[in-house]
Design an enzyme around this catalytic site. Structure first.
Site, short mmCIF file in Angstrom:
data_model
loop_
_atom_site.label_atom_id
_atom_site.label_comp_id
_atom_site.label_asym_id
_atom_site.label_seq_id
_atom_site.Cartn_x
_atom_site.Cartn_y
_atom_site.Cartn_z
N CYS A 129 0.81 -1.23 0.00
CA CYS A 129 0.00 0.00 0.00
C CYS A 129 0.85 1.28 0.00
O CYS A 129 0.55 2.24 -0.72
CB CYS A 129 -0.95 0.01 1.19
SG CYS A 129 -0.20 -0.59 2.72
N HIS A 249 -3.11 6.13 4.69
CA HIS A 249 -1.66 6.30 4.91
C HIS A 249 -1.25 7.68 4.40
O HIS A 249 -1.66 8.10 3.31
CB HIS A 249 -0.88 5.24 4.13
CG HIS A 249 -0.93 3.85 4.70
ND1 HIS A 249 -1.62 3.52 5.85
CD2 HIS A 249 -0.34 2.70 4.28
CE1 HIS A 249 -1.46 2.23 6.10
NE2 HIS A 249 -0.70 1.71 5.16
P1 NAP Z 1 -7.47 -9.86 7.98
O1 NAP Z 1 -8.47 -8.78 8.21
O2 NAP Z 1 -6.86 -10.54 9.14
O3 NAP Z 1 -8.17 -10.97 7.01
C1 NAP Z 1 -7.52 -12.18 6.68
C2 NAP Z 1 -8.34 -12.94 5.67
O4 NAP Z 1 -7.61 -14.12 5.30
C3 NAP Z 1 -9.69 -13.40 6.20
O5 NAP Z 1 -10.64 -13.39 5.18
C4 NAP Z 1 -9.39 -14.82 6.62
O6 NAP Z 1 -10.51 -15.66 6.63
C5 NAP Z 1 -8.47 -15.24 5.48
N1 NAP Z 1 -7.73 -16.43 5.86
C6 NAP Z 1 -7.01 -16.64 6.98
N2 NAP Z 1 -6.53 -17.92 7.00
C7 NAP Z 1 -6.98 -18.50 5.88
C8 NAP Z 1 -6.86 -19.81 5.33
N3 NAP Z 1 -6.18 -20.77 5.96
N4 NAP Z 1 -7.47 -20.08 4.15
C9 NAP Z 1 -8.18 -19.12 3.51
N5 NAP Z 1 -8.34 -17.87 3.99
C10 NAP Z 1 -7.75 -17.57 5.15
O7 NAP Z 1 -6.26 -9.34 7.11
P2 NAP Z 1 -6.23 -8.18 6.00
O8 NAP Z 1 -5.85 -6.92 6.65
O9 NAP Z 1 -7.47 -8.26 5.17
O10 NAP Z 1 -4.98 -8.65 5.14
C11 NAP Z 1 -4.95 -9.86 4.45
C12 NAP Z 1 -3.68 -9.96 3.63
O11 NAP Z 1 -3.74 -8.98 2.61
C13 NAP Z 1 -2.40 -9.64 4.42
O12 NAP Z 1 -1.89 -10.79 5.05
C14 NAP Z 1 -1.50 -9.12 3.36
O13 NAP Z 1 -0.82 -10.18 2.73
C15 NAP Z 1 -2.45 -8.47 2.36
N6 NAP Z 1 -2.45 -7.01 2.54
C16 NAP Z 1 -1.90 -6.26 1.60
C17 NAP Z 1 -1.82 -4.91 1.74
C18 NAP Z 1 -1.11 -4.10 0.74
O14 NAP Z 1 -0.29 -3.31 1.14
N7 NAP Z 1 -1.38 -4.24 -0.55
C19 NAP Z 1 -2.37 -4.28 2.85
C20 NAP Z 1 -2.98 -5.05 3.82
C21 NAP Z 1 -3.01 -6.43 3.66
P3 NAP Z 1 -11.26 -16.02 8.03
O15 NAP Z 1 -12.15 -14.85 8.31
O16 NAP Z 1 -12.01 -17.25 7.68
O17 NAP Z 1 -10.20 -16.23 9.06
O1 3JN Z 2 1.11 -2.39 7.68
C1 3JN Z 2 0.61 -1.86 6.67
O2 3JN Z 2 0.16 -0.71 6.69
C2 3JN Z 2 0.57 -2.61 5.38
C3 3JN Z 2 0.69 -4.06 5.60
C4 3JN Z 2 0.79 -4.91 4.62
C5 3JN Z 2 0.97 -6.34 4.86
C6 3JN Z 2 0.57 -6.89 6.07
C7 3JN Z 2 0.77 -8.23 6.31
C8 3JN Z 2 1.38 -9.04 5.38
C9 3JN Z 2 1.55 -7.14 3.88
C10 3JN Z 2 1.90 -6.57 2.54
O3 3JN Z 2 1.00 -6.43 1.74
O4 3JN Z 2 3.06 -6.25 2.28
C11 3JN Z 2 1.78 -8.49 4.16
C12 3JN Z 2 2.45 -9.37 3.17
O5 3JN Z 2 1.76 -9.93 2.34
O6 3JN Z 2 3.67 -9.51 3.26
#
Ligand code: NAP
Ligand code: 3JN
Length: 348
Positions: A129, A249
């Protein structure tokens, strides 16, 4: 009825929920949306366009018939299931860091390098992000004046660390205001030994520390920028900081351009019409972006553009965007729209 079948993996999460919202407003032709999460959420009901959809467990079979799969369930889930989705003929748009630095995987911010999607071999990565909003703001400047150096300090919202971190911040705030004891169990990083309160505080650590005293989040910004800009030599350094904001952010960015004819008004003119950018820059009326005002918006907001005091080619600016939208869900859906516009998705 024609249209794509789109799977959202991690549909119950902070990012997945926003992906569903972004799919509701996309111009993509959609026939069906499949909501996938962990076994724990299987059977849970969520709304898509006023229709109730049942969440399914993420399995290899769940990707049968899927044209586009949007992943945001963490890197290990992407590593396990993205190849399975590709085997079943889906194009994966992955929001995790699992494939971002893989040379075979395009890392895409549509305003910057949309054409890179043409090189995909099944998986396209969505950047971090903090990287995305910086790229949207800097690309127009780089195109016109060239870019030699970037020094960025981030002020990152708590929703970037997931829904549980936001709950913890709210609880701490209430406890502190009531003069009650409070606990910190998540931030700065769930995986680290110590935890600090985020309410009424600022934490100069996002993710774990690694090489050179920098954190993984800081290295993501550095390495992803070089890949997206196809410029290994660009000088870039980052300091990533968590602030007690729910969404949005903010970034203080210092740049050095190559072209000495650049000026504040020249940069403002570029950003006034740049794709995905909204210029909010007028100190005479206190106009500048704030995260609260950016929440729920798809644009990247830029203000406080000013020349460095000492460096002839140096400029400072303030860049704000909704981390869950342009920083995650919206950028992913935009990548899907780009694939569609370029006729790169085949309906099954
Ligand atoms: P979150 O609110 O904790 O949500 C996690 C999601 O993953 C929930 O839908 C959860 O389902 C699912 N999950 C967990 N374990 C799983 C499994 N074994 N099989 C299938 N689904 C599973 O986290 P979030 O903030 O949405 O972030 C999720 C991911 O997105 C992060 O880990 C990161 O890699 C990515 N992300 C990217 C950015 C970016 O900068 N582009 C920013 C934030 C996050 P349940 O509800 O069933 O547990
Ligand atoms: O902390 C933030 O503001 C952004 C977090 C992103 C994030 C959180 C957990 C795992 C990531 C990401 O997208 O880089 C990951 C990950 O997939 O490594």
């Amino acid at each position: 009825m024609s249209g794509y079948t789109i799977a959202v993996v991690g549909a119950t999460g902070a990012v997945g929920t926003k992906m569903i919202e972004m799919l509701e407003s996309t111009s993509l032709p959609i026939q069906q949306v499949k909501l996938l999460a962990s076994k724990r959420s299987a059977g849970k009901k969520l709304q898509f366009n006023n229709t109730e959809l049942v969440v399914e467990e993420t399995t290899a079979e769940a990707f049968e018939g899927v044209d586009i799969a949007l992943f945001s369930a963490g890197g290990s889930i992407s590593k396990q299931f993205a190849p399975e989705a590709v085997k079943k003929g889906a194009i994966v748009i992955d929001n995790t860091s699992a494939y971002r630095m893989d040379p075979e995987v395009p890392l895409v911010v549509p305003e910057v390098n949309a054409e890179a999607v043409k090189n995909h071999k099944g998986i396209i990565a969505n950047p971090n992000c903090s990287t995305i909003q910086m790229m949207v703001a800097l690309q127009p400047i780089r195109e016109k004046y060239g870019l030699n150096r970037i020094i960025v300090s981030t002020y990152q919202a708590v929703s970037g660390a997931g829904a549980a971190a936001v709950d913890e911040m709210k609880e701490q705030a209430q406890q502190m205001l009531n003069n009650e004891a409070y606990e910190a169990a998540i931030l700065p990083s769930g995986g680290d030994k110590k935890h600090y309160p985020i309410s009424f505080n600022v934490l100069p650590q996002i993710d774990l520390f690694t090489e050179g005293g920098y954190t993984y989040e800081e290295w993501k910004m550095i390495n992803e920028t070089k890949k997206i800009m196809s410029d290994e030599d660009i000088k870039i350094s980052a300091t990533c900081v968590r602030v007690p904001v729910i969404s949005g952010h903010s970034e203080s960015i210092y740049i050095e351009v190559l072209d000495k004819s650049a000026s504040v008004s020249g940069i403002q003119d570029l950003l006034r019409t740049a794709p995905g950018v909204s210029l909010q820059d007028d100190p005479t009326v206190q106009l500048y972006p704030t995260p609260l005002a950016a929440e729920g918006k798809k644009e990247t907001f830029v203000g406080r553009i000013r020349k460095d005091i000492d460096e002839e080619t140096g400029y400072h600016m303030w860049v704000v965007s909704d981390n869950l939208l342009k920083g995650a869900a919206w950028n992913s859906v935009q990548i899907a729209e780009t694939l569609h516009e370029l006729n790169l998705v085949t309906e099954k």
